[in-house]
Design an enzyme around this catalytic site. Structure first.
Site, PDB file in Angstrom:
ATOM      1  N   GLU A  28       1.017  -1.543   0.217  1.00  0.00           N
ATOM      2  CA  GLU A  28      -0.220  -0.019  -0.341  1.00  0.00           C
ATOM      3  C   GLU A  28       0.845   1.279   0.089  1.00  0.00           C
ATOM      4  O   GLU A  28       2.275   0.742   0.049  1.00  0.00           O
ATOM      5  CB  GLU A  28      -0.810  -0.174   1.266  1.00  0.00           C
ATOM      6  CG  GLU A  28      -1.707  -0.645   0.952  1.00  0.00           C
ATOM      7  CD  GLU A  28      -2.863  -1.044   2.254  1.00  0.00           C
ATOM      8  OE1 GLU A  28      -3.648  -1.718   1.844  1.00  0.00           O
ATOM      9  OE2 GLU A  28      -2.746  -1.176   3.094  1.00  0.00           O
ATOM     10  N   CYS A  51       1.569  -2.776  15.534  1.00  0.00           N
ATOM     11  CA  CYS A  51       1.703  -2.386  13.961  1.00  0.00           C
ATOM     12  C   CYS A  51       0.962  -3.695  13.591  1.00  0.00           C
ATOM     13  O   CYS A  51       1.575  -4.591  14.129  1.00  0.00           O
ATOM     14  CB  CYS A  51       3.838  -1.982  13.423  1.00  0.00           C
ATOM     15  SG  CYS A  51       3.363  -1.777  12.119  1.00  0.00           S
ATOM     16  N   CYS A  55      -0.921   6.042  10.036  1.00  0.00           N
ATOM     17  CA  CYS A  55       0.501   4.900  10.462  1.00  0.00           C
ATOM     18  C   CYS A  55       0.128   3.315  11.014  1.00  0.00           C
ATOM     19  O   CYS A  55      -1.171   3.597  11.948  1.00  0.00           O
ATOM     20  CB  CYS A  55       0.876   6.084  11.435  1.00  0.00           C
ATOM     21  SG  CYS A  55       1.925   7.017  10.816  1.00  0.00           S
ATOM     22  N   CYS A  82       6.559  -7.278   6.873  1.00  0.00           N
ATOM     23  CA  CYS A  82       7.205  -6.950   7.162  1.00  0.00           C
ATOM     24  C   CYS A  82       7.999  -7.517   8.195  1.00  0.00           C
ATOM     25  O   CYS A  82       7.101  -8.606   9.390  1.00  0.00           O
ATOM     26  CB  CYS A  82       7.147  -5.290   8.733  1.00  0.00           C
ATOM     27  SG  CYS A  82       8.107  -4.571   9.538  1.00  0.00           S
ATOM     28  N   CYS A 133       7.037  -5.484  15.375  1.00  0.00           N
ATOM     29  CA  CYS A 133       6.099  -4.820  16.733  1.00  0.00           C
ATOM     30  C   CYS A 133       5.022  -4.188  17.109  1.00  0.00           C
ATOM     31  O   CYS A 133       4.212  -5.097  16.721  1.00  0.00           O
ATOM     32  CB  CYS A 133       6.743  -2.760  16.227  1.00  0.00           C
ATOM     33  SG  CYS A 133       8.221  -2.539  15.517  1.00  0.00           S
ATOM     34  N   CYS A 140       3.669   8.279   1.637  1.00  0.00           N
ATOM     35  CA  CYS A 140       3.862   6.999   2.474  1.00  0.00           C
ATOM     36  C   CYS A 140       4.109   6.139   1.668  1.00  0.00           C
ATOM     37  O   CYS A 140       3.086   5.377   0.976  1.00  0.00           O
ATOM     38  CB  CYS A 140       2.730   7.294   3.296  1.00  0.00           C
ATOM     39  SG  CYS A 140       3.666   6.222   4.398  1.00  0.00           S
TER      40      CYS A 140
HETATM   41  N1  SAH Z   1       9.687   0.312   9.704  1.00  0.00           N
HETATM   42  C1  SAH Z   1      10.129   2.084   9.865  1.00  0.00           C
HETATM   43  C2  SAH Z   1       8.318   2.709   8.947  1.00  0.00           C
HETATM   44  C3  SAH Z   1       7.301   2.360  10.302  1.00  0.00           C
HETATM   45  S1  SAH Z   1       6.175   2.935  10.018  1.00  0.00           S
HETATM   46  C4  SAH Z   1       9.473   1.845  11.239  1.00  0.00           C
HETATM   47  O1  SAH Z   1       9.737   1.654  12.438  1.00  0.00           O
HETATM   48  O2  SAH Z   1      10.319   3.659  11.286  1.00  0.00           O
HETATM   49  C5  SAH Z   1       6.197   4.304  10.272  1.00  0.00           C
HETATM   50  C6  SAH Z   1       5.557   4.431  11.879  1.00  0.00           C
HETATM   51  O3  SAH Z   1       4.680   4.670  11.963  1.00  0.00           O
HETATM   52  C7  SAH Z   1       6.451   4.263  13.031  1.00  0.00           C
HETATM   53  O4  SAH Z   1       7.479   4.727  13.776  1.00  0.00           O
HETATM   54  C8  SAH Z   1       5.434   3.822  13.172  1.00  0.00           C
HETATM   55  O5  SAH Z   1       5.885   2.779  14.785  1.00  0.00           O
HETATM   56  C9  SAH Z   1       4.690   4.513  13.586  1.00  0.00           C
HETATM   57  N2  SAH Z   1       3.404   2.749  13.511  1.00  0.00           N
HETATM   58  C10 SAH Z   1       3.373   1.636  13.729  1.00  0.00           C
HETATM   59  N3  SAH Z   1       2.177   1.294  14.379  1.00  0.00           N
HETATM   60  C11 SAH Z   1       1.672   2.538  14.443  1.00  0.00           C
HETATM   61  C12 SAH Z   1      -0.083   2.219  14.949  1.00  0.00           C
HETATM   62  N4  SAH Z   1      -0.557   0.863  15.456  1.00  0.00           N
HETATM   63  N5  SAH Z   1      -0.223   3.597  15.408  1.00  0.00           N
HETATM   64  C13 SAH Z   1       0.664   4.910  15.130  1.00  0.00           C
HETATM   65  N6  SAH Z   1       1.605   4.522  14.573  1.00  0.00           N
HETATM   66  C14 SAH Z   1       2.333   3.668  14.639  1.00  0.00           C
END
Ligand code: SAH
Length: 370
Positions: free
Chosen positions: A101, A128, A344, A121, A125, A114
């Site tokens: 996406e 996420c 995000c 991935c 985390c 974005c």
């Molecule tokens: N792998 C990269 C890019 C990922 S997404 C990274 O970890 O930085 C970009 C941001 O969104 C990251 O800071 C991630 O931690 C955050 N993110 C992931 N899941 C989320 C959620 N459910 N709510 C808010 N932010 C989230």
């Protein structure tokens, strides 16, 4: 006896897989002058021409060669969703049958794309939703830069992509070479020509790759911090077990040396009762004082079966005030595209998990059958 097969068609070289350096090398290899690379980049990224026959400053014989051996192939949009706030989300089909996406976020005076870097991935985390999908493979350079090409084509001309954040699906620094080539194209004056301040790689903290990045590319860097103790960060961002906070902050300090006044953007997801206390704010102030930084607080975006809730507005504002008062420029990321799950951590695409991370527990029936 051998069965008769039609000879396999040799695979065409997708020219979107090369940044300027790679493209120059490619042209030299086929007996052309390296400057052909800048000509080609301009056609593709500035003139939006993908038909080699229309590239009039290339010789006839070169055009014939390109027609026979090369292609300019972008991923295909299979689903388009537009949120009430104007945010657009596209699901793109990749060659392996999975979907990734891409999200466009229009704002006053700018438009941010974005971009995804991997199918799924490999990091787990806990907050996420991309992580819940598992991991399939890295995207190619063409599939990454192709997200800009297809998005820009779908948007009205007055909706230009002015900023790119590598914050879609995947961990960009675990797909290092392809991401760097794509980011080079975004920042190359012969291609997209975006300034290094307008292109950001976001990482969960893959420390060795952060050092490599510092050496080869001055793209802006964002770091997903989310916790100020190793104990909590181990839980939220498990790669912390491999590269704990002390090592992460040292890599950040090295990165800001690239240029004077350079800052790292730290991202911090606000999780109710988990990382949003006064003590967390104080810990954050202490940590961020050790490196020139900005802080971006992200209200947690829920997804089905997620074990967390977002902190209250009051808590988020208090957190921001405390950090601002301590001299750390702190903003709260506005949640966009909520009605189409484009925020995000909500990007999921369609991923056939190859990591087998989710197959750790064998169902009883298959155990019996085995
Ligand atoms: N792998 C990269 C890019 C990922 S997404 C990274 O970890 O930085 C970009 C941001 O969104 C990251 O800071 C991630 O931690 C955050 N993110 C992931 N899941 C989320 C959620 N459910 N709510 C808010 N932010 C989230």
């Amino acid at each position: 006896m051998n069965s008769v097969h039609a000879p396999a068609k040799p695979k065409r070289t997708n020219l979107l897989d090369f940044d300027r350096k790679g493209l120059s090398a490619f042209f030299v290899e086929i007996g052309e002058k390296p400057f052909r690379a800048t000509q080609l980049l301009k056609w593709i990224y500035q003139e939006d021409v993908q038909d080699f026959n229309l590239m009039t400053n290339l010789s006839k014989s070169l055009r014939a060669y390109l027609n026979e051996h090369c292609c300019i192939e972008t991923p295909e949009i299979v689903v388009e969703q537009i949120a009430t706030d104007g945010t657009c989300k596209w699901a793109l089909q990749t060659s392996c049958g999975n979907r990734v996406e891409t999200v466009f976020i229009p704002e006053e005076g700018r438009g941010t794309l974005c971009v995804s870097s991997q199918v799924g991935c490999a990091l787990a985390c806990s907050f996420c939703s991309t992580a819940q999908q598992g991991f399939n493979r890295n995207l190619t350079t063409a599939e990454i830069i192709g997200q800009l090409l297809v998005a820009q084509k779908r948007l009205d001309p007055d909706n230009r992509i002015t900023n790119v954040v590598m914050m879609g699906m995947g961990e960009p620094l675990l797909n290092f070479d392809n991401v760097i080539a794509a980011v080079n194209l975004m920042m190359d004056d012969f291609a997209y020509g975006l300034s290094k301040r307008r292109v950001t790689i976001s990482t969960s903290g893959v420390v060795p790759a952060m050092y490599r990045l510092t050496e080869v590319c001055d793209v802006s860097l964002a770091v997903s911090l989310h916790a100020v103790t190793d104990e909590l960060r181990d839980e939220l961002v498990p790669i912390n077990k491999k590269y704990p906070l002390k090592e992460l902050m040292a890599a950040c300090r090295e990165n800001v040396k690239i240029a004077p006044r350079r800052k790292i953007t730290f991202e911090y997801v606000m999780l109710d009762g988990i990382n949003d206390s006064l003590q967390d704010a104080r810990g954050l102030i202490k940590l961020l004082k050790s490196v020139p930084s900005k802080l971006n607080l992200i209200p947690f975006n829920p997804f089905p079966n997620s074990p967390y809730r977002c902190s209250s507005n009051e808590t988020i504002n208090r957190f921001r005030m405390l950090l601002n008062e301590a001299g750390i420029v702190t903003t709260v990321r506005r949640t966009r595209g909520e009605d189409i799950d484009a925020a995000c951590g909500q990007l999921v695409g369609k991923v056939e998990d190859k990591s087998r991370r989710h197959l750790k527990i064998k169902p009883a029936s298959s155990e019996r059958a085995a």
